[in-house]
Write a protein that holds these residues in place. Sequence first.
Motif, PDB file in Angstrom:
ATOM      1  N   LEU A 165       0.838  -1.198   0.000  1.00  0.00           N
ATOM      2  CA  LEU A 165       0.000   0.000   0.000  1.00  0.00           C
ATOM      3  C   LEU A 165       0.880   1.259   0.000  1.00  0.00           C
ATOM      4  O   LEU A 165       0.572   2.244  -0.685  1.00  0.00           O
ATOM      5  N   SER A 166       1.985   1.197   0.718  1.00  0.00           N
ATOM      6  CA  SER A 166       2.906   2.342   0.764  1.00  0.00           C
ATOM      7  C   SER A 166       3.544   2.584  -0.599  1.00  0.00           C
ATOM      8  O   SER A 166       3.706   3.730  -1.031  1.00  0.00           O
ATOM      9  N   LEU A 167       3.938   1.512  -1.278  1.00  0.00           N
ATOM     10  CA  LEU A 167       4.510   1.655  -2.625  1.00  0.00           C
ATOM     11  C   LEU A 167       3.474   2.280  -3.565  1.00  0.00           C
ATOM     12  O   LEU A 167       3.795   3.157  -4.367  1.00  0.00           O
ATOM     13  N   SER A 168       2.229   1.861  -3.441  1.00  0.00           N
ATOM     14  CA  SER A 168       1.167   2.387  -4.302  1.00  0.00           C
ATOM     15  C   SER A 168       0.907   3.858  -4.005  1.00  0.00           C
ATOM     16  O   SER A 168       0.748   4.677  -4.919  1.00  0.00           O
ATOM     17  N   VAL A 169       0.857   4.197  -2.721  1.00  0.00           N
ATOM     18  CA  VAL A 169       0.655   5.596  -2.326  1.00  0.00           C
ATOM     19  C   VAL A 169       1.834   6.448  -2.815  1.00  0.00           C
ATOM     20  O   VAL A 169       1.655   7.555  -3.321  1.00  0.00           O
ATOM     21  N   ALA A 170       3.042   5.917  -2.686  1.00  0.00           N
ATOM     22  CA  ALA A 170       4.232   6.652  -3.138  1.00  0.00           C
ATOM     23  C   ALA A 170       4.167   6.908  -4.645  1.00  0.00           C
ATOM     24  O   ALA A 170       4.531   7.994  -5.114  1.00  0.00           O
ATOM     25  N   ASN A 171       3.694   5.936  -5.415  1.00  0.00           N
ATOM     26  CA  ASN A 171       3.557   6.133  -6.867  1.00  0.00           C
ATOM     27  C   ASN A 171       2.644   7.324  -7.155  1.00  0.00           C
ATOM     28  O   ASN A 171       2.932   8.166  -8.010  1.00  0.00           O
ATOM     29  N   LEU A 172       1.554   7.368  -6.411  1.00  0.00           N
ATOM     30  CA  LEU A 172       0.572   8.440  -6.561  1.00  0.00           C
ATOM     31  C   LEU A 172       1.196   9.794  -6.194  1.00  0.00           C
ATOM     32  O   LEU A 172       0.954  10.796  -6.858  1.00  0.00           O
ATOM     33  N   VAL A 173       2.006   9.816  -5.145  1.00  0.00           N
ATOM     34  CA  VAL A 173       2.631  11.063  -4.695  1.00  0.00           C
ATOM     35  C   VAL A 173       3.742  11.482  -5.656  1.00  0.00           C
ATOM     36  O   VAL A 173       3.832  12.640  -6.054  1.00  0.00           O
ATOM     37  N   ASN A 174       4.584  10.544  -6.057  1.00  0.00           N
ATOM     38  CA  ASN A 174       5.648  10.868  -7.012  1.00  0.00           C
ATOM     39  C   ASN A 174       5.067  11.432  -8.308  1.00  0.00           C
ATOM     40  O   ASN A 174       5.654  12.296  -8.931  1.00  0.00           O
ATOM     41  N   VAL A 183       1.191   3.499   7.055  1.00  0.00           N
ATOM     42  CA  VAL A 183       1.444   3.974   5.683  1.00  0.00           C
ATOM     43  C   VAL A 183       2.188   5.311   5.715  1.00  0.00           C
ATOM     44  O   VAL A 183       3.149   5.520   4.964  1.00  0.00           O
ATOM     45  N   ASN A 184       1.768   6.218   6.596  1.00  0.00           N
ATOM     46  CA  ASN A 184       2.448   7.518   6.700  1.00  0.00           C
ATOM     47  C   ASN A 184       3.921   7.362   7.083  1.00  0.00           C
ATOM     48  O   ASN A 184       4.756   8.176   6.702  1.00  0.00           O
ATOM     49  N   LEU A 185       4.209   6.307   7.845  1.00  0.00           N
ATOM     50  CA  LEU A 185       5.587   6.065   8.266  1.00  0.00           C
ATOM     51  C   LEU A 185       6.420   5.488   7.123  1.00  0.00           C
ATOM     52  O   LEU A 185       7.575   5.848   6.929  1.00  0.00           O
ATOM     53  N   GLU A 186       5.801   4.604   6.328  1.00  0.00           N
ATOM     54  CA  GLU A 186       6.592   3.884   5.323  1.00  0.00           C
ATOM     55  C   GLU A 186       6.627   4.540   3.948  1.00  0.00           C
ATOM     56  O   GLU A 186       7.663   4.517   3.282  1.00  0.00           O
ATOM     57  N   TYR A 187       5.509   5.130   3.490  1.00  0.00           N
ATOM     58  CA  TYR A 187       5.496   5.534   2.078  1.00  0.00           C
ATOM     59  C   TYR A 187       6.538   6.578   1.683  1.00  0.00           C
ATOM     60  O   TYR A 187       7.046   6.534   0.560  1.00  0.00           O
ATOM     61  N   PRO A 188       6.896   7.542   2.592  1.00  0.00           N
ATOM     62  CA  PRO A 188       7.890   8.543   2.161  1.00  0.00           C
ATOM     63  C   PRO A 188       9.225   7.935   1.718  1.00  0.00           C
ATOM     64  O   PRO A 188       9.932   8.525   0.908  1.00  0.00           O
ATOM     65  N   LYS A 189       9.551   6.743   2.224  1.00  0.00           N
ATOM     66  CA  LYS A 189      10.783   6.050   1.794  1.00  0.00           C
ATOM     67  C   LYS A 189      10.853   5.905   0.288  1.00  0.00           C
ATOM     68  O   LYS A 189      11.933   5.840  -0.296  1.00  0.00           O
ATOM     69  N   PHE A 195      11.491  13.126  -3.560  1.00  0.00           N
ATOM     70  CA  PHE A 195      11.857  14.321  -2.784  1.00  0.00           C
ATOM     71  C   PHE A 195      11.247  14.231  -1.389  1.00  0.00           C
ATOM     72  O   PHE A 195      10.408  15.043  -1.008  1.00  0.00           O
ATOM     73  N   ASN A 196      11.691  13.240  -0.637  1.00  0.00           N
ATOM     74  CA  ASN A 196      11.030  12.968   0.638  1.00  0.00           C
ATOM     75  C   ASN A 196      11.555  13.791   1.809  1.00  0.00           C
ATOM     76  O   ASN A 196      11.162  13.559   2.948  1.00  0.00           O
ATOM     77  N   THR A 197      12.408  14.779   1.506  1.00  0.00           N
ATOM     78  CA  THR A 197      12.789  15.687   2.592  1.00  0.00           C
ATOM     79  C   THR A 197      11.849  16.898   2.613  1.00  0.00           C
ATOM     80  O   THR A 197      11.907  17.703   3.526  1.00  0.00           O
ATOM     81  N   GLY A 250       4.840  20.363  -4.493  1.00  0.00           N
ATOM     82  CA  GLY A 250       5.913  20.556  -5.467  1.00  0.00           C
ATOM     83  C   GLY A 250       6.738  19.318  -5.762  1.00  0.00           C
ATOM     84  O   GLY A 250       7.774  19.408  -6.418  1.00  0.00           O
ATOM     85  N   VAL A 251       6.293  18.150  -5.311  1.00  0.00           N
ATOM     86  CA  VAL A 251       7.094  16.940  -5.521  1.00  0.00           C
ATOM     87  C   VAL A 251       6.523  16.039  -6.621  1.00  0.00           C
ATOM     88  O   VAL A 251       7.038  14.947  -6.875  1.00  0.00           O
ATOM     89  N   GLY A 252       5.465  16.495  -7.305  1.00  0.00           N
ATOM     90  CA  GLY A 252       4.839  15.674  -8.347  1.00  0.00           C
ATOM     91  C   GLY A 252       5.631  15.673  -9.635  1.00  0.00           C
ATOM     92  O   GLY A 252       6.661  16.326  -9.764  1.00  0.00           O
ATOM     93  N   GLY A 253       5.125  14.938 -10.618  1.00  0.00           N
ATOM     94  CA  GLY A 253       5.770  14.870 -11.932  1.00  0.00           C
ATOM     95  C   GLY A 253       6.968  13.945 -11.964  1.00  0.00           C
ATOM     96  O   GLY A 253       7.649  13.844 -12.981  1.00  0.00           O
ATOM     97  N   GLU A 254       7.238  13.260 -10.852  1.00  0.00           N
ATOM     98  CA  GLU A 254       8.396  12.361 -10.841  1.00  0.00           C
ATOM     99  C   GLU A 254       7.987  10.957 -11.289  1.00  0.00           C
ATOM    100  O   GLU A 254       8.214   9.960 -10.596  1.00  0.00           O
ATOM    101  N   PHE A 255       7.422  10.943 -12.503  1.00  0.00           N
ATOM    102  CA  PHE A 255       6.942   9.702 -13.095  1.00  0.00           C
ATOM    103  C   PHE A 255       8.060   8.661 -13.202  1.00  0.00           C
ATOM    104  O   PHE A 255       7.820   7.459 -13.054  1.00  0.00           O
ATOM    105  N   GLY A 256       9.278   9.130 -13.443  1.00  0.00           N
ATOM    106  CA  GLY A 256      10.422   8.221 -13.594  1.00  0.00           C
ATOM    107  C   GLY A 256      10.727   7.441 -12.330  1.00  0.00           C
ATOM    108  O   GLY A 256      11.396   6.403 -12.380  1.00  0.00           O
ATOM    109  N   HIS A 257      10.224   7.945 -11.200  1.00  0.00           N
ATOM    110  CA  HIS A 257      10.494   7.250  -9.946  1.00  0.00           C
ATOM    111  C   HIS A 257       9.244   6.622  -9.346  1.00  0.00           C
ATOM    112  O   HIS A 257       9.226   6.266  -8.160  1.00  0.00           O
ATOM    113  N   THR A 258       8.198   6.492 -10.167  1.00  0.00           N
ATOM    114  CA  THR A 258       7.100   5.633  -9.741  1.00  0.00           C
ATOM    115  C   THR A 258       7.589   4.200  -9.960  1.00  0.00           C
ATOM    116  O   THR A 258       8.422   3.949 -10.832  1.00  0.00           O
TER     117      THR A 258
END
Lengths: 315, 315
Positions: free
Chosen positions: A246-255, A279-285, A289-291, B158-166
């Motif tokens: 679920l975290s990987l999927s959420v990260a895809n959506l955020v990226n 999920v909030n703990l794991e997905y930013p990994k 740009f997770n900083t 401002g972290v979107g558009g990073e399709f390459g890292h999905t």
Amino acid sequence: MIRIGLDIGGTGIQIGAVDENNKIIAQDSIPTRTDISFEEQVDRMVECIRRILNPSVHPELTLEHVVSIGAGIPGIADDNGTVIDCTNLGWKYTPLRQEFQKRIDKPFFVDNDANVAALAESVAGKSAGTSSSVFITLGTGIGAGIILNGKIWKGFHGVGGEFGHTILEVDGVPCSCGNRGCVEQYCSATAIIRMAREAVAVHPDSLILEMAQGDPARINAKIVIDAAREADPIAEKVFRRYITYLSLSVANLVNFMDPEIILLGGGVSKAGSILSDAVNLEYPKYVLFNTLPLPKVEIAALSSEAGIIGAAMLS
Amino acid sequence: MIRIGLDIGGTGIQIGAVDENNKIIAQDSIPTRTDISFEEQVDRMVECIRRILNPSVHPELTLEHVVSIGAGIPGIADDNGTVIDCTNLGWKYTPLRQEFQKRIDKPFFVDNDANVAALAESVAGKSAGTSSSVFITLGTGIGAGIILNGKIWKGFHGVGGEFGHTILEVDGVPCSCGNRGCVEQYCSATAIIRMAREAVAVHPDSLILEMAQGDPARINAKIVIDAAREADPIAEKVFRRYITYLSLSVANLVNFMDPEIILLGGGVSKAGSILSDAVNLEYPKYVLFNTLPLPKVEIAALSSEAGIIGAAMLS
């Protein structure tokens, strides 16, 4: 001034009248039937609407006060109010607006149920006040509704929001859609159950099986998560694996899209903060740009009412 | 009235003056240097701008006619014109707008280079006239720019558009970002080269190796695609595999967001219609509602000019 919302599901149809404060002031339901014609299905929905329009309950409950009618369906519809595909009800290119307006001549709108729930949350729920949000339903399948600038985004051709069928694993688990590795196969309630059944086949001593009365067929998502809460190691392992997917999927959506907030709804979301915290703990990994500040994942607020309220909000 | 656009790349900085018809009327370039301070880098860019502002070439080429200056960078920036991260240039939380405006007091904007190219295409290129588009650069890495309602969408944080890292493959090929299975590892020029090197190690008789003068280190994306055009079976196999990965990635984008059109840019896109035709043929297989009209995948039109034109369009 009231709006009517229909939450058309696979087993039942919830119908409600919603006031200007987005509160349901009258409500009823009918079972979903697939043994009758489409016209009869519409007849029965219209009968139910007429039944709840009872001015002795509330003075605004009259047909004159109804400004619009909206329906959420487990499928997709076009801008003309035609249901393109709704497998559960056997509808394909079905003119729902046209049939409705033959019976009640009011503006009629229809949209996917996840879009409808996303809209309801963005007006009266957890994402109220945000400009962009994604609502993910974790149920038997996975649905998603995208809200951009306060409006449902279903894509230019109307095929967007199918987050459950984005591919998370090339050549992965076969999906009912005909492809392999869809998010739905890793993040739905069905996926937890599958993972748990695989686990208890090897570890029959797991609390999961005990809570399912020894019958793997009785395992559901709640049992797995409850057993994980009780620190059953097998249940914890299944839950951890689910959280990673679920975290990987959420990260895809955020990226890709980076909405202001992400909401989780559907059966699995009843687990509450144990789910969203993990999920909030794991997905930013998995975010590039997770900083930087990232969207928070939260449990949706409206639960079963979202379907009626959101459908009534359609315009 | 003119606008200045800076296309800041890893090896060179292209600087141009763009007129009201989105045409470049004057242009120059300087090499990218990382051996000098940030302030000196800005000095050199400003010198180059002053050099192209030559009214004897065109009457509008004066500082008075400049309404704004924009820069595209291989990194991300915030709304204050601060570069959050731009690894190639060694910039991290670097106040680019502030330094520029100390030297030339004009409105200054900075954005990611893929966003800038997407904007340029949406105004003066292949996606002109569309309301939503996604531009994917297939280069050493993968970038993406999303245009919604005519504006760059880079996400709420401002972290979107990073399709390459999905992530396209859980536990897949390790990526420079620290994760595994990112789209970049399957769809970039670097990915084609990696797949081709693996293939020629087993099949040294491939035309790929002959065209690379027997040296696997000389293999590039163009060689692989040229060898596939010549019907070399190994090159065809690598190309087919690449097309499958790219199609899966495009399908993810369509299942989720469904833009009006998808553009391919960057080095690999120089392959032209052999690339876009193959993707248009394969990607609908992985889309849920693939009996409906779907976005067309097209090769971007502006090529190297997009960087300057798009940067000049920033506002």
